[in-house]
Write a protein that holds these residues in place. Structure first.
Motif, mmCIF file in Angstrom:
data_model
loop_
_atom_site.group_PDB
_atom_site.id
_atom_site.type_symbol
_atom_site.label_atom_id
_atom_site.label_comp_id
_atom_site.label_asym_id
_atom_site.label_seq_id
_atom_site.Cartn_x
_atom_site.Cartn_y
_atom_site.Cartn_z
ATOM 1 N N LEU A 132 -10.099 5.919 -37.722
ATOM 2 C CA LEU A 132 -10.979 5.718 -38.879
ATOM 3 C C LEU A 132 -10.865 4.313 -39.466
ATOM 4 N N GLY A 133 -9.701 3.690 -39.307
ATOM 5 C CA GLY A 133 -9.491 2.403 -39.977
ATOM 6 C C GLY A 133 -9.490 1.210 -39.071
ATOM 7 N N GLU A 134 -9.795 1.393 -37.803
ATOM 8 C CA GLU A 134 -9.738 0.278 -36.867
ATOM 9 C C GLU A 134 -10.800 -0.766 -37.195
ATOM 10 N N GLY A 135 -10.332 -1.990 -37.249
ATOM 11 C CA GLY A 135 -11.225 -3.117 -37.511
ATOM 12 C C GLY A 135 -10.590 -4.380 -36.980
ATOM 13 N N GLY A 136 -11.204 -5.498 -37.267
ATOM 14 C CA GLY A 136 -10.680 -6.753 -36.747
ATOM 15 C C GLY A 136 -9.301 -7.085 -37.260
ATOM 16 N N THR A 137 -8.985 -6.688 -38.484
ATOM 17 C CA THR A 137 -7.678 -7.015 -39.070
ATOM 18 C C THR A 137 -6.938 -5.757 -39.509
ATOM 19 N N SER A 138 -7.229 -4.628 -38.905
ATOM 20 C CA SER A 138 -6.601 -3.374 -39.317
ATOM 21 C C SER A 138 -5.111 -3.362 -38.967
ATOM 22 N N PRO A 139 -4.238 -3.055 -39.933
ATOM 23 C CA PRO A 139 -2.797 -3.019 -39.665
ATOM 24 C C PRO A 139 -2.311 -1.655 -39.203
ATOM 25 N N PHE A 140 -3.172 -0.655 -39.144
ATOM 26 C CA PHE A 140 -2.705 0.708 -38.893
ATOM 27 C C PHE A 140 -2.233 0.918 -37.455
ATOM 28 N N PHE A 141 -2.591 0.028 -36.545
ATOM 29 C CA PHE A 141 -2.094 0.130 -35.180
ATOM 30 C C PHE A 141 -0.571 0.043 -35.135
ATOM 31 N N LEU A 142 0.023 -0.659 -36.084
ATOM 32 C CA LEU A 142 1.473 -0.811 -36.130
ATOM 33 C C LEU A 142 2.194 0.498 -36.421
ATOM 34 N N LEU A 143 1.461 1.514 -36.880
ATOM 35 C CA LEU A 143 2.098 2.799 -37.127
ATOM 36 C C LEU A 143 2.712 3.369 -35.848
ATOM 37 N N LEU B 261 -19.601 4.996 -36.247
ATOM 38 C CA LEU B 261 -20.491 3.841 -36.262
ATOM 39 C C LEU B 261 -21.747 4.034 -35.422
ATOM 40 N N GLY B 262 -21.679 4.935 -34.463
ATOM 41 C CA GLY B 262 -22.859 5.161 -33.625
ATOM 42 C C GLY B 262 -23.170 3.959 -32.755
ATOM 43 N N PRO B 263 -24.427 3.580 -32.664
ATOM 44 C CA PRO B 263 -24.810 2.457 -31.791
ATOM 45 C C PRO B 263 -24.222 1.116 -32.228
ATOM 46 N N ASP B 264 -23.783 1.013 -33.480
ATOM 47 C CA ASP B 264 -23.242 -0.261 -33.968
ATOM 48 C C ASP B 264 -21.829 -0.527 -33.457
ATOM 49 N N PHE B 265 -21.190 0.459 -32.834
ATOM 50 C CA PHE B 265 -19.807 0.278 -32.384
ATOM 51 C C PHE B 265 -19.769 -0.564 -31.113
ATOM 52 N N THR B 266 -18.875 -1.547 -31.099
ATOM 53 C CA THR B 266 -18.659 -2.381 -29.909
ATOM 54 C C THR B 266 -17.167 -2.380 -29.577
ATOM 55 N N LEU B 267 -16.861 -2.342 -28.303
ATOM 56 C CA LEU B 267 -15.480 -2.342 -27.844
ATOM 57 C C LEU B 267 -15.026 -3.784 -27.652
ATOM 58 N N HIS B 268 -14.033 -4.199 -28.454
ATOM 59 C CA HIS B 268 -13.545 -5.569 -28.400
ATOM 60 C C HIS B 268 -12.393 -5.695 -27.402
ATOM 61 N N THR B 269 -12.070 -6.942 -27.063
ATOM 62 C CA THR B 269 -10.967 -7.195 -26.135
ATOM 63 C C THR B 269 -9.638 -6.703 -26.700
ATOM 64 N N ALA B 270 -9.465 -6.807 -28.020
ATOM 65 C CA ALA B 270 -8.225 -6.348 -28.643
ATOM 66 C C ALA B 270 -8.001 -4.858 -28.445
ATOM 67 N N LEU C 124 -8.532 -3.245 -25.839
ATOM 68 C CA LEU C 124 -8.004 -3.034 -24.498
ATOM 69 C C LEU C 124 -6.596 -3.608 -24.340
ATOM 70 N N PHE C 125 -6.318 -4.711 -25.031
ATOM 71 C CA PHE C 125 -5.019 -5.347 -24.899
ATOM 72 C C PHE C 125 -3.937 -4.671 -25.735
ATOM 73 N N ARG C 126 -4.319 -4.069 -26.833
ATOM 74 C CA ARG C 126 -3.316 -3.436 -27.685
ATOM 75 C C ARG C 126 -2.550 -2.315 -26.984
ATOM 76 N N PRO C 127 -3.195 -1.435 -26.218
ATOM 77 C CA PRO C 127 -2.413 -0.431 -25.486
ATOM 78 C C PRO C 127 -1.431 -1.046 -24.490
ATOM 79 N N VAL C 128 -1.824 -2.158 -23.862
ATOM 80 C CA VAL C 128 -0.919 -2.833 -22.924
ATOM 81 C C VAL C 128 0.295 -3.367 -23.679
ATOM 82 N N TYR C 129 0.063 -3.997 -24.830
ATOM 83 C CA TYR C 129 1.170 -4.480 -25.646
ATOM 84 C C TYR C 129 2.089 -3.334 -26.048
ATOM 85 N N LEU C 130 1.490 -2.204 -26.377
ATOM 86 C CA LEU C 130 2.275 -1.063 -26.832
ATOM 87 C C LEU C 130 3.182 -0.536 -25.722
ATOM 88 N N VAL C 131 2.675 -0.466 -24.504
ATOM 89 C CA VAL C 131 3.484 0.021 -23.379
ATOM 90 C C VAL C 131 4.609 -0.957 -23.056
#
Length: 204
Positions: free
Chosen positions: A51-62, A102-111, A113-120
């Protein structure tokens, strides 16, 4: 979307507080509930990040809390599984939740895709540190157990045999030889060898 996110954050804070009180009062056994609680936390994190994912969302750090918890308690193997599971759920949450919101307005950014790799990768590195810490704790507990065993036992020969076995297990030896030549008393010659897939056997 922001209203649903704030509601979810408040619900998670209340859940965490109730869980802290419940566990602190002795209402749950740590070994039996720790992994289910960790799984539930990852589910919470996925919903919050979705729900909170965005360009500067900090919730991924959870997710780092789950990775560090697994490293401290269970070592590198469980940590890698937790990081892989978290990475997979992160992608699912992004693709499903954000697409619905977001529906059609949603776009998948490079981040995304890279964030799961960083997490692993981070899970693997933190898991190695946790594995070393657990190994050191196990060795300390083994030494404490040996010290307590010496104080309880009345038979010196029996104590020596058990200590010898514990020392062999402590160092992970495949071959051992013990020779004792006391000035007064019987001599002791013990030899032990371990074959592949078998326990070490002592011979006199």
């Amino acid at each position: 979307s922001s209203g649903a996110l704030y509601f979810l954050l408040a619900a998670y804070i209340l859940y965490s507080a109730a869980l802290l009180v419940f566990v602190g009062s002795g209402g749950a056994r740590g070994r039996l509930t720790s992994k289910p609680i960790l799984v539930a936390d990852i589910a919470w994190y996925t919903a919050i990040v979705g729900l909170g994912e965005g360009g500067t969302s900090p919730f991924f750090l959870l997710y780092l809390f789950a990775v560090c918890t697994a490293a401290i308690r269970w070592g590198v193997r469980t940590t890698i599984r937790v990081s892989l599971w978290s990475a997979a759920l992160y992608l699912v949450g992004i693709l499903v939740v954000r697409r619905v919101v977001l529906g059609p307005d949603f776009t998948l950014h490079t981040a995304h895709l890279f964030r799961p790799v960083y997490l692993v990768v981070l899970g693997y590195l933190v898991g190695l540190i946790g594995e070393q810490e657990l190994s050191a704790k196990r060795r300390i507990l083994e030494l404490v157990a040996m010290q307590g065993e010496v104080g309880r036992s009345r038979s010196q020969l029996f104590t020596l045999a058990r200590l010898f076995r514990r020392i062999v297990r402590f160092f992970g030896a495949d071959y051992v030889l013990l020779q004792i030549r006391p000035p007064d008393g019987a001599e002791i010659d013990w030899e032990g060898a371990r074959k592949a897939g078998q326990r070490l056997v002592l011979r006199t």
